[in-house]
Design a protein around this motif. Structure first.
Motif, PDB file in Angstrom:
ATOM      1  N   LYS A 101      -0.891  -1.318  -4.815  1.00 46.31           N
ATOM      2  CA  LYS A 101       0.088  -1.083  -3.750  1.00 46.31           C
ATOM      3  C   LYS A 101       1.489  -1.209  -4.327  1.00 46.31           C
ATOM      4  CE  LYS A 101       1.255  -2.562   0.947  1.00 46.31           C
ATOM      5  NZ  LYS A 101       0.845  -3.422   2.083  1.00 46.31           N
ATOM      6  N   THR A 147      -2.340   0.833   0.619  1.00 52.52           N
ATOM      7  CA  THR A 147      -3.117   0.089  -0.372  1.00 52.52           C
ATOM      8  C   THR A 147      -4.261   0.981  -0.842  1.00 52.52           C
ATOM      9  OG1 THR A 147      -2.605  -2.029   0.661  1.00 52.52           O
ATOM     10  CG2 THR A 147      -4.507  -1.968  -0.810  1.00 52.52           C
ATOM     11  N   THR A 164       0.377  -5.232  -7.392  1.00 52.02           N
ATOM     12  CA  THR A 164       1.333  -4.821  -6.368  1.00 52.02           C
ATOM     13  C   THR A 164       2.763  -4.987  -6.861  1.00 52.02           C
ATOM     14  OG1 THR A 164       1.394  -7.031  -5.356  1.00 52.02           O
ATOM     15  CG2 THR A 164      -0.242  -5.494  -4.512  1.00 52.02           C
TER      16      THR A 164
END
Length: 271
Positions: A142, A178, A119
């Motif tokens: 993400k 996501t 992420t």
């Protein structure tokens, strides 16, 4: 380079030589989901330079120790700097630029072995700058930056559009979804999805295969491929870093970071 048995557990990044020209760089802050702070970035950059200066290294695997690949920037570390946040973000961004640029400029292929979460600029930025990305079946991806009042970095504003297309890049950055591993592969974000318990072995196998290729030809081909993006990545690194510093002065950024630490939904008011 350290052998596995000699590495210091406290090192935020470890580097090991494997047989047949393969080096493994491991992010080693598992307690923080390998979130990137200044100490980790400086060690990461040093490890990449070590690979660059070692002729025997012909392929590099980058992985995260613990449950996650990399959770982006260290939001706890950012908040701890209080009023100095913009200056701190500027320093951290500069080091992350250096890491990204070093990965792209490295003469040898760099393989990201992603498990858990990738992420933010740290995690997804590394995915964008590595040459190959192998994802564990349960991996998640993400952008994350918008959610804490920041923008993506690591050149992601350029590499992502080339990997997945402009429309999908806009969605990933602004809508901030996501993605699971299968969706990430379907849109071109990752190279291959493998079973969780085979991830590191598959990454090593790919690295060993690449290490058998003619190194000068590999270096030239990699350089040509990345140069095909033009000056976009280099320019984006500078523009992203400048945007990060501007945003670090906003109330929305502080709200986003505070909400991430408190595990609550942020409320942004445009200040």
């Amino acid at each position: 380079m350290n052998a596995t048995g000699n590495r210091k557990i406290s090192d935020p990044v470890t580097i090991e030589r494997i047989d047949d020209g393969v080096a493994v760089i491991s992010l080693n802050r598992p307690e923080a989901a390998n979130a990137m702070n200044l100490h980790l970035l400086m060690a990461f950059h040093a490890a990449l330079l070590k690979c660059h200066g070692t002729r025997a290294v012909r392929a590099v695997v980058v992985r995260g120790l613990g449950r996650n690949f990399c959770a982006g920037g260290d939001v706890n570390d950012f908040l701890a700097h209080g009023d100095r946040l913009p200056d701190h973000v500027k320093e951290v961004s500069s080091w992350f630029q250096a890491v990204t640029a070093a990965i792209i400029a490295l003469d040898v292929p760099v393989i990201a072995a992603v498990h858990g979460y990738a992420t933010g600029g740290g995690g997804l930025g590394l995915v964008g700058s590595c040459d190959f990305v192998l994802a564990a079946q349960t991996a998640k991806f993400k952008s994350g930056a918008i959610g804490v009042g920041m923008v993506p970095d690591g050149g992601l504003t350029v590499t992502l559009t080339h990997l997945v297309g402009f429309r999908k890049a806009v969605e990933l950055i602004l809508a901030n979804p996501t993605l699971d591993a299968d969706e990430a592969m379907r849109i071109g974000l990752v190279t291959r999805v493998v079973p969780d318990d085979e991830l590191f072995d598959e990454a090593l196998a790919l690295a060993h295969s690449l290490a058998q290729a003619p190194p000068v030809a590999v270096a030239e081909a990699k350089r040509l491929l990345w140069n095909g993006l033009g000056s976009g990545v280099a320019a984006a690194l500078i523009q992203e870093a400048n945007a990060e510093v501007r945003l670090a002065r906003t109330a929305d950024c502080l709200e986003g970071l505070s909400a991430a630490v408190a595990r609550r939904s942020p409320v942004f008011d445009g200040r």
